[in-house]
Design an enzyme around this catalytic site. Sequence first.
Site, PDB file in Angstrom:
ATOM      1  CG  ASP A 211      -2.313   0.591   0.869  1.00  0.00           C
ATOM      2  OD1 ASP A 211      -2.333   1.742   0.390  1.00  0.00           O
ATOM      3  OD2 ASP A 211      -3.343  -0.088   1.064  1.00  0.00           O
ATOM      4  CG  HIS A 282      -4.358   2.177  -2.076  1.00  0.00           C
ATOM      5  ND1 HIS A 282      -4.357   3.098  -1.056  1.00  0.00           N
ATOM      6  CD2 HIS A 282      -5.672   1.909  -2.329  1.00  0.00           C
ATOM      7  CE1 HIS A 282      -5.608   3.368  -0.694  1.00  0.00           C
ATOM      8  NE2 HIS A 282      -6.434   2.670  -1.463  1.00  0.00           N
ATOM      9  CD  GLU A 363     -10.045   3.815  -1.086  1.00  0.00           C
ATOM     10  OE1 GLU A 363     -10.946   4.236  -0.351  1.00  0.00           O
ATOM     11  OE2 GLU A 363      -8.925   3.503  -0.656  1.00  0.00           O
TER      12      GLU A 363
HETATM   13  C1  TNX Z   1     -10.928   1.887   2.347  1.00  0.00           C
HETATM   14  S1  TNX Z   1     -11.365  -1.030   1.553  1.00  0.00           S
HETATM   15  C2  TNX Z   1      -9.832   1.270   1.765  1.00  0.00           C
HETATM   16  C3  TNX Z   1      -8.592   1.125   2.537  1.00  0.00           C
HETATM   17  C4  TNX Z   1      -8.685   1.799   3.875  1.00  0.00           C
HETATM   18  C5  TNX Z   1     -10.030   1.506   4.505  1.00  0.00           C
HETATM   19  C6  TNX Z   1     -10.214   2.013   5.889  1.00  0.00           C
HETATM   20  C7  TNX Z   1     -10.565  -0.531   0.419  1.00  0.00           C
HETATM   21  C8  TNX Z   1     -10.638  -1.381  -0.734  1.00  0.00           C
HETATM   22  N1  TNX Z   1      -9.885   0.635   0.537  1.00  0.00           N
HETATM   23  O1  TNX Z   1      -7.503   1.582   1.794  1.00  0.00           O
HETATM   24  O2  TNX Z   1      -7.669   1.327   4.680  1.00  0.00           O
HETATM   25  O3  TNX Z   1     -11.044   2.053   3.686  1.00  0.00           O
HETATM   26  O4  TNX Z   1     -11.365   1.487   6.475  1.00  0.00           O
END
Ligand code: TNX
Length: 790
Positions: A211, A282, A363
């Site tokens: 990440d 990420h 994301e």
């Molecule tokens: C969303 S879940 C994210 C993570 C974060 C998390 C915190 C996901 C696929 N992405 O990068 O750590 O929320 O709850």
Amino acid sequence: MQKRWEIMGNFMQNPLAMKKNLLISAFLVVLIQQGVAQEISLIPQPVKVEKGNGQFLLTKETVITATNDEDRRAARLFNEYLKATFGFSLDIDRQEGKDYIRLVTRQFIQAPSKDAYSLKIGKDGVVIEGDTYAGTFYGLQTLMQLLPVGKTTAFKSLPLPYITIEDYPRFNYRGLHLDVSRHFFPVAFIKKYIDYISYHKMNYFHWHLTDDQGWRIEIKKYPELTNTGAWRHGTIIGRYPGTGNDNIRYGGFYTQDEVREVVRYAAERHITVIPEIEMPGHASAAIASYPFLSCFPAKETVIPANPSEASKRVDGKKVQETWGVFEDVFCAGNDSTFLFLENVLSEVLELFPSRYIHAGGDECPKSNWKKCPKCQARIRAEGLKDEHELQSYFIQRMEKYLNAKGRVLIGWDEILEGGLAPNAVVMSWRGESGGIEAAKQKHYVIMTPQKPMYFDHTQTRNEDSVTIGGYNPLEAVYAYEPIPKELDEAAARFVLGAQANLWAEYLKNPSKVEYMLFPRLSALSEALWSPKEKRSWTDFEKRLQTQFRRYEQWGANYSKAYYEVKVNILPAPKNIGLQVVAEPRDRKGELQYTISSQLTKYSKPIILQKSTDLEIRYFRNGNLVNAIPLKFSFNKATGKKISVTNKPNEKYPGQGGAFSLVNGVWSDKGLSHPDWLGFIGDDIVATIDLGKLQHVKSVKLHTIDQNGSWVYLPKYVEVQVSADGKKFRTVGRSSDFVKDTLTMGWMKVAFTSTHARWVRVVVKNYGLIPEGQPGAGNKAWVFADEIQVE
Ligand code: TNX
């Protein structure tokens, strides 16, 4: 029996851990001396249990027999458990007499699901027959739970009740995830975590290895990934955006030997380890190691909040020091990105035999791709519509690589954007809709909706540590149904199961991980294993008492939120003031409360008519197990009728809905407080009926500013008033914000004093998230948890 639970409850609340453990052992000794078998208390609840009459005594003389190496291995693990808990172990395969644990793995058990087992305890011993090796192993897990709870070496004979059990899992995918990037956990803890998974008869460990904040797996071809990418110069202090940076170099990684050891350890326990290598988002840690992976290799990394001193001094790419979503992602136009990822994956595939490989996909901001000539050239060359289709191209290209190696790609539900990769499995995390859509498209799905499957969200209404996201209490996890109502039977078959996720932004050490995990993992295991019709919350509550003692036996930390008191703040009759209703979750102790240091026994709802400090106290067997301080601030709106036109998002509905806005209390703990109403993209339009015509001259709104989580202050708050509830006239508008804590505060609208009975508050949503911010281009959230009218 009842008595025993009460005594145990008492032990559990004893603050002196040492003394408590001694008491538990002493209690256990008495139990075993009297030859009383442990009350049958199994989690997850088996499909079928028939209790017999009598008990078998397991002693040092009892022999385990097995007919193959795999079952012998399971026997050795059982022996390790016996040794660690009771100080002795059993011979394996010594001549079988009339005192045995016989393990048989055969294929002839008729059960609707694989990995079934049966377990029989009678006068000659124990017989466990597994449909598969995993089935036999699960039978041994059940046997462990039939043994007395608590560590002691005092006795050499352990009573086991006569019993017949038939059992098999409801879902084939029963997963637990751990993020080791935001915080790193040593191999010893990873093994413990795998033990916890296995004690719950779960079978997948999703290991989130890369990440923005750290790359955690050794890749021989790319040593910088761990020389550089595994280390950050510092970490923000406290909740995002933090109060500063600790300036402590932080990191760590797993060598390939360690990874092999973890995979082997898990496999012995019939757990598959699914590695996750995040792409295309990420990616900051990878990019810090190899800047060519970025669309803009020469551009300095932006650390959006509280960068460390070391980061301020150096230019160029850096591993992230704060949380959220970052714009610097893998370049999708550059072929060398794909070559790099394929080389990484080729080493990963060597280490992980898992058929499923997780490639992230969540994301991924598109802002760099929009500006990057190579990405734009790719869009043209491939005839793609936009950057969303470019994301889809990215994942599909990686999927081809994995499929060619005989593996299946799993991705977060964003992989649905711009077209799903043909064979991909979808992990539905932003609610259930991604999972529903994928199942309808005949794709396999794993359900991990944030609510209630994110175990990094708080499980108490009274959280005193920093957590992320909302409120996911034990009951909600227990009640979770992995098959969404929207799916018909044919589509439901595509739901492989579910998984809980533990993101580690605010999990700095193993003890915090355990605090977030337990007892929710136990609830999840039952939702995934036990037949739907067998699930019973009241029955689970009883078994939970034993489960708490098991956590103590394992030396695991766990949340005591179960002993918490639900406090509901409701309007008092005729909307004159408030009534506070307190209900302890376990309903077994005694409630008291204080108002201006006057102590009263709680017997009925507390009526409040003016500002006051109230503390509710919960006692169990005479011990104070929970105290809830509440500060009520009264104004003209408190306790009055209120309605909102747009519906809040299901994740942030407020306590008692819109009434949350006029219940006299507000959050000092960020979004984990249940009082918030949250809206994506929409305005908040709240209308309050003050009950009678009166002078009003100002309105205040409590709100939150947390841009890293896509949460924005309202553009403005507008106040309209009315004397008849029909015709409203605007009296003022303001966007002045006065903070009362790091991220929260008040927006006040003052106006010339006017006569009104109805007050309407229009809270204007910020709109779209601006360029350069996390989540750019998406709809902003707006939150409120209190409105005051003076
Ligand atoms: C969303 S879940 C994210 C993570 C974060 C998390 C915190 C996901 C696929 N992405 O990068 O750590 O929320 O709850």
